[in-house]
Design a protein around this motif. Structure first.
Motif, PDB file in Angstrom:
ATOM      1  N   VAL A  23      -0.027  -3.228  62.814  1.00  0.00           N
ATOM      2  CA  VAL A  23      -1.603  -2.934  62.756  1.00  0.00           C
ATOM      3  C   VAL A  23      -2.403  -4.064  63.380  1.00  0.00           C
ATOM      4  CG1 VAL A  23      -3.384  -2.367  61.155  1.00  0.00           C
ATOM      5  CG2 VAL A  23      -0.943  -1.515  60.502  1.00  0.00           C
ATOM      6  N   GLN A  24      -3.330  -3.624  64.248  1.00  0.00           N
ATOM      7  CA  GLN A  24      -4.404  -4.663  64.985  1.00  0.00           C
ATOM      8  C   GLN A  24      -5.820  -4.245  64.174  1.00  0.00           C
ATOM      9  OE1 GLN A  24      -3.624  -5.797  68.925  1.00  0.00           O
ATOM     10  NE2 GLN A  24      -2.450  -3.862  68.648  1.00  0.00           N
ATOM     11  N   ALA A  25      -6.534  -5.119  63.727  1.00  0.00           N
ATOM     12  CA  ALA A  25      -7.874  -4.877  63.393  1.00  0.00           C
ATOM     13  C   ALA A  25      -8.917  -5.989  63.439  1.00  0.00           C
ATOM     14  CB  ALA A  25      -7.801  -4.614  61.622  1.00  0.00           C
ATOM     15  N   TRP A  26     -10.084  -5.718  64.390  1.00  0.00           N
ATOM     16  CA  TRP A  26     -11.036  -6.439  64.246  1.00  0.00           C
ATOM     17  C   TRP A  26     -12.515  -5.916  64.192  1.00  0.00           C
ATOM     18  CZ3 TRP A  26      -7.667  -4.574  68.203  1.00  0.00           C
ATOM     19  CH2 TRP A  26      -8.655  -3.761  69.149  1.00  0.00           C
ATOM     20  N   ARG A  27     -13.471  -6.754  64.072  1.00  0.00           N
ATOM     21  CA  ARG A  27     -14.930  -6.138  64.075  1.00  0.00           C
ATOM     22  C   ARG A  27     -15.637  -6.539  65.402  1.00  0.00           C
ATOM     23  NH1 ARG A  27     -14.349  -7.922  58.472  1.00  0.00           N
ATOM     24  NH2 ARG A  27     -13.952  -6.080  57.310  1.00  0.00           N
ATOM     25  N   HIS A  28     -15.440  -7.980  65.848  1.00  0.00           N
ATOM     26  CA  HIS A  28     -15.951  -8.595  66.975  1.00  0.00           C
ATOM     27  C   HIS A  28     -15.020  -9.746  67.525  1.00  0.00           C
ATOM     28  CE1 HIS A  28     -16.208 -12.021  64.238  1.00  0.00           C
ATOM     29  NE2 HIS A  28     -16.490 -11.374  63.456  1.00  0.00           N
ATOM     30  N   MET A  29     -15.334 -10.094  68.611  1.00  0.00           N
ATOM     31  CA  MET A  29     -14.600 -10.978  69.512  1.00  0.00           C
ATOM     32  C   MET A  29     -14.133 -12.254  68.733  1.00  0.00           C
ATOM     33  SD  MET A  29     -14.201  -9.459  72.631  1.00  0.00           S
ATOM     34  CE  MET A  29     -13.517 -11.203  73.465  1.00  0.00           C
ATOM     35  N   GLY A  30     -14.827 -12.623  67.715  1.00  0.00           N
ATOM     36  CA  GLY A  30     -14.246 -13.834  66.758  1.00  0.00           C
ATOM     37  C   GLY A  30     -13.012 -13.508  66.203  1.00  0.00           C
ATOM     38  N   GLU A  31     -12.881 -12.223  65.890  1.00  0.00           N
ATOM     39  CA  GLU A  31     -11.632 -11.546  65.222  1.00  0.00           C
ATOM     40  C   GLU A  31     -10.414 -11.611  66.140  1.00  0.00           C
ATOM     41  OE1 GLU A  31     -13.583 -10.024  60.879  1.00  0.00           O
ATOM     42  OE2 GLU A  31     -12.724  -8.601  62.488  1.00  0.00           O
ATOM     43  N   MET A  32     -10.610 -11.419  67.176  1.00  0.00           N
ATOM     44  CA  MET A  32      -9.474 -10.902  68.154  1.00  0.00           C
ATOM     45  C   MET A  32      -8.361 -11.909  67.927  1.00  0.00           C
ATOM     46  SD  MET A  32     -10.465  -8.364  69.735  1.00  0.00           S
ATOM     47  CE  MET A  32      -9.598  -8.030  71.278  1.00  0.00           C
ATOM     48  N   ALA A  33      -8.480 -13.317  67.818  1.00  0.00           N
ATOM     49  CA  ALA A  33      -7.229 -14.028  67.930  1.00  0.00           C
ATOM     50  C   ALA A  33      -6.508 -13.699  66.540  1.00  0.00           C
ATOM     51  CB  ALA A  33      -7.653 -15.329  67.660  1.00  0.00           C
ATOM     52  N   ASP A  34      -7.026 -13.388  65.605  1.00  0.00           N
ATOM     53  CA  ASP A  34      -6.279 -12.819  64.472  1.00  0.00           C
ATOM     54  C   ASP A  34      -6.210 -11.693  63.982  1.00  0.00           C
ATOM     55  OD1 ASP A  34      -5.676 -15.608  63.588  1.00  0.00           O
ATOM     56  OD2 ASP A  34      -7.736 -15.964  62.829  1.00  0.00           O
ATOM     57  N   ALA A  52      -5.727   5.416  66.367  1.00  0.00           N
ATOM     58  CA  ALA A  52      -7.080   4.531  66.412  1.00  0.00           C
ATOM     59  C   ALA A  52      -7.809   5.222  65.373  1.00  0.00           C
ATOM     60  CB  ALA A  52      -7.741   4.804  67.863  1.00  0.00           C
ATOM     61  N   PHE A  53      -8.547   4.064  64.561  1.00  0.00           N
ATOM     62  CA  PHE A  53      -9.409   4.545  63.594  1.00  0.00           C
ATOM     63  C   PHE A  53     -10.493   3.687  63.564  1.00  0.00           C
ATOM     64  CE2 PHE A  53      -5.316   5.281  61.730  1.00  0.00           C
ATOM     65  CZ  PHE A  53      -5.390   6.253  60.956  1.00  0.00           C
ATOM     66  N   GLY A  54     -11.772   3.976  63.031  1.00  0.00           N
ATOM     67  CA  GLY A  54     -13.020   3.096  63.006  1.00  0.00           C
ATOM     68  C   GLY A  54     -13.986   3.374  63.990  1.00  0.00           C
ATOM     69  N   SER A  55     -14.620   2.519  64.488  1.00  0.00           N
ATOM     70  CA  SER A  55     -15.467   2.525  65.672  1.00  0.00           C
ATOM     71  C   SER A  55     -15.319   1.273  66.402  1.00  0.00           C
ATOM     72  CB  SER A  55     -16.873   2.580  65.007  1.00  0.00           C
ATOM     73  OG  SER A  55     -16.934   1.126  64.494  1.00  0.00           O
ATOM     74  N   PRO A  56     -16.165   1.214  67.702  1.00  0.00           N
ATOM     75  CA  PRO A  56     -16.109   0.095  68.536  1.00  0.00           C
ATOM     76  C   PRO A  56     -16.253  -1.310  67.771  1.00  0.00           C
ATOM     77  CG  PRO A  56     -17.121   1.894  69.606  1.00  0.00           C
ATOM     78  CD  PRO A  56     -17.147   2.378  68.088  1.00  0.00           C
ATOM     79  N   VAL A  57     -17.133  -1.064  66.628  1.00  0.00           N
ATOM     80  CA  VAL A  57     -17.327  -2.570  65.830  1.00  0.00           C
ATOM     81  C   VAL A  57     -16.475  -2.522  64.638  1.00  0.00           C
ATOM     82  CG1 VAL A  57     -19.528  -2.846  67.111  1.00  0.00           C
ATOM     83  CG2 VAL A  57     -19.237  -1.544  64.938  1.00  0.00           C
TER      84      VAL A  57
END
Length: 140
Positions: free
Chosen positions: A118-129, A65-70
């Protein structure tokens, strides 16, 4: 999606720490480790007698896991555990900055995680992709 892949590769290149999750019959185990991205895999090192190494010897898979919650990046991959003398000198030199460097710290081994998903997202709007790599291949 291309921008997100570029962002993931940039984050992996800049990251110097990750959380590595492994497990055994007793449950999950999660610890932070220093890391280096070499362009195709994430390299780390830790003590050969650690719970993490014991857990990884059997299934040979881990989640990083990398990054932050956002700005989340999760990497699921195959793990190779290598003794220092089994790693080429040029690779060992590239990993010299690792704090538990097996070259300096007796009893340590290298861990190499080759991404399979690899999965990556910044917000709920990116969850699908959020899936940017599947079966070891970039989606874009």
């Amino acid at each position: 999606m291309r921008e997100r892949k570029r962002d993931v590769l940039e984050l992996l290149g800049a990251a110097r720490h990750t959380w590595i999750a492994s497990g055994d019959g007793g449950g999950p185990h999660l610890i932070p480790l220093a890391c280096v991205w070499d362009g195709t895999r994430v390299a780390m090192s830790t003590r050969a007698a650690s719970r993490t190494v014991r857990n990884l010897r059997r299934p040979g898979r881990a989640r990083l896991a990398f990054g932050s919650p956002v700005d989340v990046v999760l990497v699921d991959g195959d793990v190779a555990i290598a003794e220092p003398d089994a790693v080429p000198a040029e690779t060992r030199a590239a990993l010299a900055e690792l704090p538990l460097n097996p070259e300096r710290v007796p009893g340590c081994v290298y861990l190499f995680v080759t991404p399979r998903r690899v999965q990556a997202w910044r917000h709920m709007g990116e969850m699908a992709d959020r899936e940017v790599m599947t079966n070891g291949r970039w989606v874009v």
